[in-house]
Design an enzyme around this catalytic site. Sequence first.
Site, PDB file in Angstrom:
ATOM      1  N   SER A  10      12.488   3.615 -17.839  1.00 39.03           N
ATOM      2  CA  SER A  10      10.646   2.736 -16.994  1.00 39.03           C
ATOM      3  C   SER A  10      10.794   3.639 -15.646  1.00 39.03           C
ATOM      4  CB  SER A  10      10.914   1.046 -16.913  1.00 39.03           C
ATOM      5  OG  SER A  10      11.578   0.431 -16.393  1.00 39.03           O
TER       6      SER A  10
ATOM      7  N   CYS B 159      15.891  19.736 -15.529  1.00 44.78           N
ATOM      8  CA  CYS B 159      14.995  19.849 -15.120  1.00 44.78           C
ATOM      9  C   CYS B 159      15.176  21.741 -14.936  1.00 44.78           C
ATOM     10  CB  CYS B 159      14.039  19.352 -13.832  1.00 44.78           C
ATOM     11  SG  CYS B 159      16.199  19.280 -12.766  1.00 44.78           S
TER      12      CYS B 159
ATOM     13  N   ALA C 293      15.543  12.387  -6.592  1.00 38.08           N
ATOM     14  CA  ALA C 293      16.742  12.299  -7.658  1.00 38.08           C
ATOM     15  C   ALA C 293      17.530  11.008  -8.137  1.00 38.08           C
ATOM     16  CB  ALA C 293      18.110  12.969  -7.513  1.00 38.08           C
TER      17      ALA C 293
ATOM     18  N   THR D 112      19.455  10.354 -12.423  1.00 42.27           N
ATOM     19  CA  THR D 112      19.604  11.845 -12.454  1.00 42.27           C
ATOM     20  C   THR D 112      21.171  11.831 -11.418  1.00 42.27           C
ATOM     21  OG1 THR D 112      17.511  12.888 -12.168  1.00 42.27           O
ATOM     22  CG2 THR D 112      18.545  14.206 -10.945  1.00 42.27           C
ATOM     23  N   ARG D 113      21.166  11.198 -11.279  1.00 42.79           N
ATOM     24  CA  ARG D 113      22.863  11.132 -10.096  1.00 42.79           C
ATOM     25  C   ARG D 113      23.689  10.845 -11.375  1.00 42.79           C
ATOM     26  NH1 ARG D 113      21.783  11.455  -3.921  1.00 42.79           N
ATOM     27  NH2 ARG D 113      19.609  10.707  -3.776  1.00 42.79           N
ATOM     28  N   ALA D 114      23.476   9.765 -12.347  1.00 42.45           N
ATOM     29  CA  ALA D 114      24.685   9.411 -12.930  1.00 42.45           C
ATOM     30  C   ALA D 114      24.912  10.269 -13.566  1.00 42.45           C
ATOM     31  CB  ALA D 114      24.008   8.600 -13.662  1.00 42.45           C
ATOM     32  N   ASN D 115      24.114  11.034 -13.730  1.00 41.93           N
ATOM     33  CA  ASN D 115      24.316  12.622 -14.934  1.00 41.93           C
ATOM     34  C   ASN D 115      24.656  13.912 -14.693  1.00 41.93           C
ATOM     35  OD1 ASN D 115      23.588  11.339 -17.382  1.00 41.93           O
ATOM     36  ND2 ASN D 115      21.506  10.852 -17.252  1.00 41.93           N
TER      37      ASN D 115
END
Length: 306
Positions: free
Chosen positions: A12, A130, A162, A166-169
């Site tokens: 979510s 992305c 982000a 996004t930051r964790a990946n």
Amino acid sequence: MTRKLKVAIIGSGNIGTDLMIKVLRHGGPIEMGAMVGIDPGSDGLARAARLGVPTTAEGLEGLLRLPGFKDIGLVFDATSAGAHHRHAARLAELGVPMIDLTPAAIGPYVVPVVNGEAHRGARNINMVTCGGQATIPIVAAVSQVARVHYAEIVASIASRSAGPGTRANIDEFTETTSRAIEAVGGAERGKAIIILNPAEPPLMMRDTVFTFSAPASESEVEASIEAMVAKVQAYVSGYRLKQRVQFEHTEVALPGAGRVRGLKTTVLLEVRGAAHYLPEYAGNLDIMTSAALACAQAQAAALIAA
């Protein structure tokens, strides 16, 4: 009444919420069946509830307990690479197909305009990243004209767009995108770089694609790229060439091949988001959710017609 495929979204956050709004507004043959999160206070779950979408803040197990789960025909996963492995294993047991918006890449990489048709029946498809969705079509366009020895992409996204997922990946982003540049784009070797741009006000998503290919006609390569851009624009209206394609006939050293003469092609792209949930500068989210929606609609249309 036209039959539609009910879908659930796990996650979510920014991507999941943007995807939900796209399904509600432009779903076509698909419709929302559930929105799943793990944070009861998330804006995504609150919005879903206000819009009449069944919700749970208990993750996958909560989804499985929802009364309407039996009607879910497809699940989007917009969580993290690690979480997707758990989700995929459980849903595979239940025979529910998935569209993976994380870098987990359990299933085949899919970029709709390049290989979407080939994987329409797959039970788990991966939307790459992305940066991959924005740049792999360009690499593929060059590959249609000439053998691509090397392709490198640089994806620059607004830091504000982000989220924690996004930051964790970040590491998975570079690895997954690099592999997909080769597997889907057709390059013999690929490299990906992501930049989180802290500029204020936030800038649009910008992508730079460099390819080094066998000698080829500049006009043919440019025409192939322009045709591919038009195809992507069919589902990502804010996708465009920032300027004309640049070419340089040069010689470079390739590992194992020595000095090789060929064509260096440079393509600068901009992706403006549709602002369904986040501002226009979040084109990185918009291209992912738009690509996932396009794949889901194609799968649903095929299932309904069967």
